[in-house]
Scaffold this motif. Structure first.
Motif, PDB file in Angstrom:
ATOM      1  N   ASP A  54      38.010  38.440  39.446  1.00 48.21           N
ATOM      2  CA  ASP A  54      37.992  39.248  38.231  1.00 48.21           C
ATOM      3  C   ASP A  54      39.386  39.659  37.760  1.00 48.21           C
ATOM      4  N   ARG A  59      38.712  41.441  33.745  1.00 49.37           N
ATOM      5  CA  ARG A  59      37.473  42.153  33.445  1.00 49.37           C
ATOM      6  C   ARG A  59      36.476  41.969  34.586  1.00 49.37           C
ATOM      7  N   ALA A  60      35.556  42.922  34.684  1.00 51.73           N
ATOM      8  CA  ALA A  60      34.555  42.888  35.747  1.00 51.73           C
ATOM      9  C   ALA A  60      33.516  41.807  35.474  1.00 51.73           C
TER      10      ALA A  60
ATOM     11  N   PRO B  57      32.456  44.781  41.451  1.00 53.83           N
ATOM     12  CA  PRO B  57      33.776  44.375  40.950  1.00 53.83           C
ATOM     13  C   PRO B  57      34.958  45.125  41.551  1.00 53.83           C
ATOM     14  N   PHE B  59      37.491  46.035  40.117  1.00 53.31           N
ATOM     15  CA  PHE B  59      37.969  47.068  39.200  1.00 53.31           C
ATOM     16  C   PHE B  59      37.394  48.440  39.526  1.00 53.31           C
ATOM     17  N   HIS B  85      30.697  38.355  46.278  1.00 50.01           N
ATOM     18  CA  HIS B  85      30.567  39.191  45.081  1.00 50.01           C
ATOM     19  C   HIS B  85      29.543  38.561  44.148  1.00 50.01           C
ATOM     20  N   GLY B 126      35.477  50.404  34.423  1.00 44.91           N
ATOM     21  CA  GLY B 126      35.518  49.086  35.035  1.00 44.91           C
ATOM     22  C   GLY B 126      34.557  48.112  34.377  1.00 44.91           C
TER      23      GLY B 126
END
Lengths: 350, 389
Positions: A54, A59-60, B57, B59, B85, B126
């Motif tokens: 990512d 971005r996720a 994620p 983030f 993931h 995020g």
């Protein structure tokens, strides 16, 4: 252990910037090409696994859109690792070993062009003590290179020779980003010069795996996976000997590299100095063709570059250029994590 | 082809989930859960052959590929370490990847762990980074899922009160689970019903919290199970399924990938009547209405009938088919760990080690996770007895 082989490999032409296409658009031709080589369609594939990150996309859940490109309808058994695609291949290999699937599609992609990959990679460092200092990937590799020079393992002319050899070899690789000899250039971070560093670029790759007779049906000369293993080292550079790679050595032993000599090695060494470390850890002699594709010094699409090493090794087996090839992938700063696979062109005697 | 090695869950560990664990680093958090799972399994770090870690994620904490930094804390140095993931389903997928290593006889004892330390960053941020040429998720996950809940209500004719019943049940169940994040001792159905409307028809009390937490399991082969100090849970079936995010034929109320995934698990486990043969379900319900929706999607109820099971009390802790005896995602949501918590709680139930939220006599339990825009699914079915050879 069940016999599993790589039966097809495809990759993009790796370029400095692909801003005109999305990740999915970059990936789609590769998926079509790799499936086309086997005659399989998405619905025929038993398991699909991908590798990406990512932080490159900024971005996720960036991998969710790539899945749309695969055409996952009707629904497919599918998984994703936030790692280089070589580890997605490892997950798929294990899946085939369980017998739950007979074929697998593995893909990986990375676009470094939207940001500064040197800065982005600092975000994978220890978030409390190291990342706030923003030490970039070239600076960390330079520490490793200087340690090697200080220990007498290499010197700057030897590193330049690695760069020269790699990029000359890449002349024969139509997908490579840097093809043909380049000037070594000035220092980026001492002792590493421009020529010691990988190009920054965008790219994608995919392979198809198949087990047993299915592999023989799909490919005239399958690249059989004789062993695959990966190991990780401590994160902090201060507790590692940067001139050595014990994780590579252990992975190679567990993958059975030394049972018989290899003739080809595709090493994921983004910096010239890292090839020095890997050659030693893998005990590679001068008779082994190292990175005939040009390696990561000719094209280094982050998250796909490791899978490409496995794919290039498999392709060498497919075309009869190699009987027994070694493939290596790395992750993390200064070769923290390493994967080793052994591929062979013939069924071995049991 | 040789049969797969049976896979046993011999250790389970969780952190006490809370809004912010300011007393520990990310490494400290994962280490706590891993240590508890090892203790449950009667093992030290040296007894682990490989580590498989998952989270949502990067983030969410602002750390790229955190497994690299966590290698030391997870005792993974010198071992294989993988990072899975698959969005919200990741905790389940991670457990399945780890189980595959044992089933394939690549490793004998594997530590698998999933975490999220949401207080390190801001999950809403995020999820809200702009994406060119794509539909933005808008106002977080609730804004994405609320229209699908409305579609379910319209299709099934469910009364508008069903969502509140789920939330009331799960929050009461959480009071029996010492690791659950929300312990609302004064919860009443009226309080749930009168909580503010966030995304119609989803009220504040029908949504999940943001949690810091980690969950770990130790998986072992048959020999490892025989050595384990406590009864193991045996994996009878496990599967992942994915479908595209957005396309014209997608059924957001009951995605085909969820149905296919459940059918695959039941086939592996020899389940023909899930409603009768499964004793407890840990289901990924981040918004209350997803309980009746998933009851249908997973084959526990006919289409349009799921809400009737909920309304009649079947899914209560003392009902015929307890759903989320732990309190579920509605009470605890460290996103990347939430799927693994479902898998782990299912294992605790059949091991008889679920404490005050134990379902009496549970022999078979389902762990379920989903992610993204309802396009990723992972599930496993665990039993108190080893699977038949």
């Amino acid at each position: 252990m069940r016999d599993v082989a790589i039966v097809a490999f495809s990759q993009t032409d790796h370029v400095r910037s692909s801003e005109e296409v999305s990740e999915v658009e970059m990936l789609m031709p590769v998926l079509h090409d790799v499936l086309g080589r086997t005659g399989l369609r998405t619905g025929d594939i038993g398991f699909t696994c991908s590798g990406s990150c990512d932080y490159l996309a900024g971005r996720a859940f960036s991998f969710t859109m790539a899945l749309d490109g695969v055409g996952a309808w009707p629904p497919i058994p599918e998984s994703h690792v936030e790692m280089d695609g070589a580890w997605a291949l490892y997950e798929a290999w294990v899946k085939l070993l369980t017998g739950e699937a007979d074929t697998a599609l593995v893909y990986a992609y990375g676009k470094s062009s939207p940001g500064s990959v040197r800065d982005v990679l600092t975000r994978q460092l220890d978030p409390y003590y190291l990342a706030p200092l923003w030490p970039d990937s070239v600076a960390l590799a330079a520490l490793q290179a200087q340690a090697l020079i200080d220990s007498g393992e290499t010197d700057e002319p030897a590193l330049a020779a690695i760069a020269e050899r790699s990029r000359t070899a890449a002349e024969g690789n139509p997908h490579a980003q840097l093809r043909g000899p380049r000037p070594q250039g000035g220092y980026v971070v001492r002792p590493l010069r421009t020529g010691d560093c990988p190009p920054v670029g965008d790219g994608a790759a995919a392979v198809v795996l198949a087990a047993g007779d299915r592999a023989r049906e799909l490919c005239p000369r399958p690249a059989w996976i004789r062993g695959m293993d990966h190991r990780v080292e401590p994160h902090a550079l201060g507790v590692r000997d940067l001139t050595d790679s014990p994780s590579t050595r252990l992975a190679a032993e567990r993958a059975g590299v030394h049972e018989r000599p290899v003739d080809t090695a595709e090493l994921h060494a983004p910096f010239t100095s890292q090839e020095v470390v890997l050659r030693k850890a893998l005990r590679l002699g001068d008779s082994v063709a190292v990175n005939p594709s040009g390696g990561a010094l000719a094209a280094n699409p982050v998250m796909a570059a490791g899978l490409i090493r496995v794919g290039e090794a498999a392709a060498a087996v497919h075309r009869g250029a190699s009987g027994r090839a070694l493939a290596h992938a790395t992750s993390g700063p200064c070769l923290q994590q390493n994967l080793v696979a052994v591929l062979e062109g013939e069924p071995h005697a049991r | 082809m040789p049969a797969k090695e049976p896979v046993a869950v011999v250790g389970v560990g969780q952190t006490k989930h809370v809004a912010a664990r300011r007393d520990v680093s990310i490494a400290g958090l994962v280490r706590e859960a891993a240590r508890r799972a090892l203790d449950d399994a009667g093992l030290g770090w040296a007894g682990i052959d490989a580590v498989v870690i998952g989270k949502a994620p990067d983030f969410f904490e602002g750390v790229m590929m955190p497994e690299l930094y966590l290698a030391d804390a997870l005792g993974a140095v010198g071992k294989p370490l993988m990072r899975v993931h698959t969005a919200g389903s990741v905790g389940g997928s991670t457990a399945l990847v780890a189980a595959g290593l044992v089933a394939a006889r690549v490793h004998r004892t594997v530590l698998t762990l999933a975490f999220e330390k949401q207080s390190e960053s801001n999950a809403m941020w995020g999820l809200s980074l702009p994406v060119p040429f794509q539909q933005p998720l808008l106002a977080g996950a609730g804004g994405f899922f609320a229209p699908h809940v409305r579609a379910y209500i319209r299709r099934s004719g469910a009364p508008g009160t069903v969502g509140c019943l789920v939330a009331y049940k799960d929050r009461r169940n959480a009071l029996r689970n010492p690791y659950a994040h929300l312990h609302e001792h004064d919860v009443t159905l009226e309080k749930v019903r009168s909580s503010p409307m966030l995304w119609d028809p989803i009220r504040y009390s029908e949504t999940c919290p943001s949690s810091d937490g980690a969950c770990a399991m130790v998986l072992a082969d048959r020999a490892g199970a025989a050595r384990a100090p406590h009864p193991p849970a045996w994996v009878h079936g496990g599967a992942m399924r994915s479908e595209p995010t957005l396309f014209a034929g997608k059924d957001f109320v009951s995605p085909q990938a969820g149905k296919d995934c459940a059918a695959d698990v039941y086939r592996q486990a020899g389940i023909t009547d899930p409603r009768r043969e499964i004793d407890a379900v840990e289901m990924y319900v981040p918004f209350s209405w997803y309980e009746p929706m998933w009851l249908e999607n997973l084959g526990f109820a006919a289409e349009g009938e799921g809400w009737k099971l909920t309304e009649s009390g079947v899914t209560e802790l003392d009902g015929e088919l307890p759903v989320n005896p732990s309190g579920g995602v509605l009470s605890t949501n460290p996103i990347g760990a939430s799927g693994m918590i479902r898998f782990a709680e299912a294992a605790l139930q059949v091991r008889g080690r679920a404490g005050a939220h134990q379902v009496a006599g549970a022999r078979k339990a389902l762990g379920h996770a989903y992610g993204g825009g309802s396009q990723f699914f992972s599930m496993w079915l665990v039993g108190a007895e080893p699977p038949e050879a």
